[in-house]
Write a protein that holds these residues in place. Structure first.
Motif, PDB file in Angstrom:
ATOM      1  N   ASN A   1      15.017  -4.953 -12.278  1.00 15.24           N
ATOM      2  CA  ASN A   1      13.627  -5.089 -11.821  1.00 15.24           C
ATOM      3  C   ASN A   1      13.511  -6.036 -10.610  1.00 15.24           C
ATOM      4  OD1 ASN A   1      12.572  -3.359 -13.876  1.00 15.24           O
ATOM      5  ND2 ASN A   1      12.853  -5.020 -15.344  1.00 15.24           N
ATOM      6  N   VAL A   2      14.267  -5.718  -9.584  1.00 15.03           N
ATOM      7  CA  VAL A   2      14.206  -6.476  -8.327  1.00 15.03           C
ATOM      8  C   VAL A   2      14.120  -5.478  -7.180  1.00 15.03           C
ATOM      9  CG1 VAL A   2      15.478  -8.459  -9.241  1.00 15.03           C
ATOM     10  CG2 VAL A   2      16.729  -6.547  -8.192  1.00 15.03           C
ATOM     11  N   PRO A   3      13.598  -5.878  -6.031  1.00 18.47           N
ATOM     12  CA  PRO A   3      13.512  -4.944  -4.893  1.00 18.47           C
ATOM     13  C   PRO A   3      14.895  -4.496  -4.444  1.00 18.47           C
ATOM     14  CG  PRO A   3      12.111  -6.858  -4.541  1.00 18.47           C
ATOM     15  CD  PRO A   3      12.965  -7.175  -5.734  1.00 18.47           C
ATOM     16  N   ILE A   4      15.064  -3.202  -4.273  1.00 16.25           N
ATOM     17  CA  ILE A   4      16.326  -2.628  -3.816  1.00 16.25           C
ATOM     18  C   ILE A   4      16.056  -1.805  -2.549  1.00 16.25           C
ATOM     19  CG2 ILE A   4      18.232  -1.056  -4.382  1.00 16.25           C
ATOM     20  CD1 ILE A   4      18.291  -3.592  -6.040  1.00 16.25           C
ATOM     21  N   GLU A   5      16.789  -2.139  -1.484  1.00 18.45           N
ATOM     22  CA  GLU A   5      16.675  -1.371  -0.237  1.00 18.45           C
ATOM     23  C   GLU A   5      18.049  -0.863   0.157  1.00 18.45           C
ATOM     24  OE1 GLU A   5      14.633  -3.257   2.932  1.00 18.45           O
ATOM     25  OE2 GLU A   5      13.027  -4.051   1.627  1.00 18.45           O
TER      26      GLU A   5
ATOM     27  N   ASN B   1      24.402  -2.176   1.130  1.00 13.05           N
ATOM     28  CA  ASN B   1      23.095  -2.798   1.379  1.00 13.05           C
ATOM     29  C   ASN B   1      22.332  -3.003   0.065  1.00 13.05           C
ATOM     30  OD1 ASN B   1      23.610  -2.734   4.149  1.00 13.05           O
ATOM     31  ND2 ASN B   1      22.398  -0.870   4.509  1.00 13.05           N
ATOM     32  N   ALA B   2      22.337  -1.981  -0.775  1.00 13.03           N
ATOM     33  CA  ALA B   2      21.612  -2.081  -2.044  1.00 13.03           C
ATOM     34  C   ALA B   2      22.167  -3.199  -2.918  1.00 13.03           C
ATOM     35  CB  ALA B   2      21.690  -0.738  -2.777  1.00 13.03           C
ATOM     36  N   LEU B   3      23.468  -3.416  -2.901  1.00 10.88           N
ATOM     37  CA  LEU B   3      24.076  -4.464  -3.728  1.00 10.88           C
ATOM     38  C   LEU B   3      23.694  -5.861  -3.225  1.00 10.88           C
ATOM     39  CD1 LEU B   3      27.589  -2.878  -4.379  1.00 10.88           C
ATOM     40  CD2 LEU B   3      25.744  -3.199  -6.039  1.00 10.88           C
ATOM     41  N   THR B   4      23.521  -6.011  -1.941  1.00  9.72           N
ATOM     42  CA  THR B   4      23.091  -7.331  -1.449  1.00  9.72           C
ATOM     43  C   THR B   4      21.686  -7.663  -1.943  1.00  9.72           C
ATOM     44  OG1 THR B   4      22.188  -6.451   0.633  1.00  9.72           O
ATOM     45  CG2 THR B   4      24.512  -7.104   0.626  1.00  9.72           C
ATOM     46  N   TRP B   5      20.819  -6.671  -1.985  1.00 11.12           N
ATOM     47  CA  TRP B   5      19.473  -6.901  -2.508  1.00 11.12           C
ATOM     48  C   TRP B   5      19.518  -7.181  -4.025  1.00 11.12           C
ATOM     49  CZ3 TRP B   5      15.065  -7.501   0.197  1.00 11.12           C
ATOM     50  CH2 TRP B   5      15.091  -7.160   1.546  1.00 11.12           C
ATOM     51  N   LEU B   6      20.440  -6.562  -4.716  1.00  9.90           N
ATOM     52  CA  LEU B   6      20.583  -6.838  -6.156  1.00  9.90           C
ATOM     53  C   LEU B   6      20.943  -8.296  -6.382  1.00  9.90           C
ATOM     54  CD1 LEU B   6      20.919  -5.883  -9.171  1.00  9.90           C
ATOM     55  CD2 LEU B   6      23.329  -5.462  -8.616  1.00  9.90           C
ATOM     56  N   CYS B   7      21.964  -8.803  -5.659  1.00  3.28           N
ATOM     57  CA  CYS B   7      22.390 -10.190  -5.867  1.00  3.28           C
ATOM     58  C   CYS B   7      21.295 -11.180  -5.458  1.00  3.28           C
ATOM     59  CB  CYS B   7      23.670 -10.469  -5.067  1.00  3.28           C
ATOM     60  SG  CYS B   7      25.142  -9.680  -5.776  1.00  3.28           S
ATOM     61  N   ALA B   8      20.595 -10.866  -4.392  1.00  4.37           N
ATOM     62  CA  ALA B   8      19.519 -11.774  -3.947  1.00  4.37           C
ATOM     63  C   ALA B   8      18.433 -11.874  -5.009  1.00  4.37           C
ATOM     64  CB  ALA B   8      18.936 -11.277  -2.623  1.00  4.37           C
ATOM     65  N   GLY B   9      18.068 -10.775  -5.602  1.00  2.36           N
ATOM     66  CA  GLY B   9      16.993 -10.804  -6.579  1.00  2.36           C
ATOM     67  C   GLY B   9      17.398 -11.366  -7.924  1.00  2.36           C
ATOM     68  N   GLU B  10      18.658 -11.180  -8.327  1.00  2.00           N
ATOM     69  CA  GLU B  10      19.074 -11.587  -9.677  1.00  2.00           C
ATOM     70  C   GLU B  10      19.655 -13.006  -9.720  1.00  2.00           C
ATOM     71  OE1 GLU B  10      18.288 -10.020 -12.234  1.00  2.00           O
ATOM     72  OE2 GLU B  10      18.117  -7.882 -11.770  1.00  2.00           O
TER      73      GLU B  10
END
Length: 226
Positions: A165-169, A111-120
């Motif tokens: 520096n992106v939202p991570i959930e 889950n955390a990696l999906t938020w990383l790719c979305a933000g970056e």
């Protein structure tokens, strides 16, 4: 006593008187030729002042001393310290040789990696998935391989201050479900164009060893040193 004997005695006395007078004459020195009395010359010694007093109070013969030489101080050579070189980081020419072996992540990590790719890289268009795989490889290179980072898992790597520096959930995946497919593909062995680097950025003229260009002038570049 006969006259003859008396004359003999007188003659003998005169003879003795003459002989005695001659002896006195020859035994006495002539006045115009005085006999010089030779004085016995005694050798004299000049005593130098004694350096020390003998116990008996008599002066000891002093031996002249040469002037003492002041020893030249020994100079210890001192090494001139060389200027210390400031250590510089050696650029790494290649990325971490990451393998394609399957990776087991738990659900929170995925889950955390999906938020990383979305933000970056969520807005990079057609190259988004390639860029996402490359960004994930940066996380993997930091915690799974020897380097200067202390983290040993996905979550602690993503939460490292001033890094991502992106939202991570972790409780839920990003709403874009296609990003979870990219994360699953990486876990199964898929890799991006820029694989195994420790850093990435989107800074014009910034450090770059590998670059992915997207639509509308967007780009992301990867490197191992700043």
């Amino acid at each position: 006593m006969s006259r003859k004997h008396i004359l003999q005695l007188l003659g003998l006395g005169l003879l003795l008187t003459a002989v005695g007078g001659g002896m006195l004459l020859f035994g006495r020195p002539a006045e115009n030729h005085p006999v010089e009395t030779l004085a016995q010359v005694q050798p004299t010694e000049t005593l130098l002042p004694a350096a020390t007093q003998a116990p008996s109070g008599q002066l000891e013969r002093s031996v002249p001393r040469l002037p003492s030489r002041t020893p030249t101080p020994t100079q210890t050579p001192t090494a001139t310290p060389l200027p210390s070189a400031t250590p510089t980081a050696t650029p790494v020419d290649t990325a971490v040789p990451e393998t394609n072996a399957p990776i087991v992540w738990n659900q929170d990590e995925k889950n955390a990696l999906t938020w990383l790719c979305a933000g970056e890289v969520g807005g990079m268009g057609a190259v988004r998935d390639d860029a996402c795989l490359s960004v994930i490889s940066t996380v993997r290179a930091r915690y799974a391989y020897p380097n200067g980072f202390a983290e040993t898992d996905v979550i602690s790597t993503l939460l490292r201050p001033n890094q991502f520096n992106v939202p991570i959930e972790t409780e839920t995946p990003h709403p874009d479900s296609s990003l979870m497919a990219v994360v699953e593909a990486y876990a199964a062995g898929a890799r991006g164009s820029c694989n195994g680097y420790l850093y990435f950025n989107s800074i014009p003229d910034g450090p770059s060893e590998c670059r992915i260009n997207g639509a509308g002038g967007l780009f992301i570049q990867f490197h191992n040193t700043w």
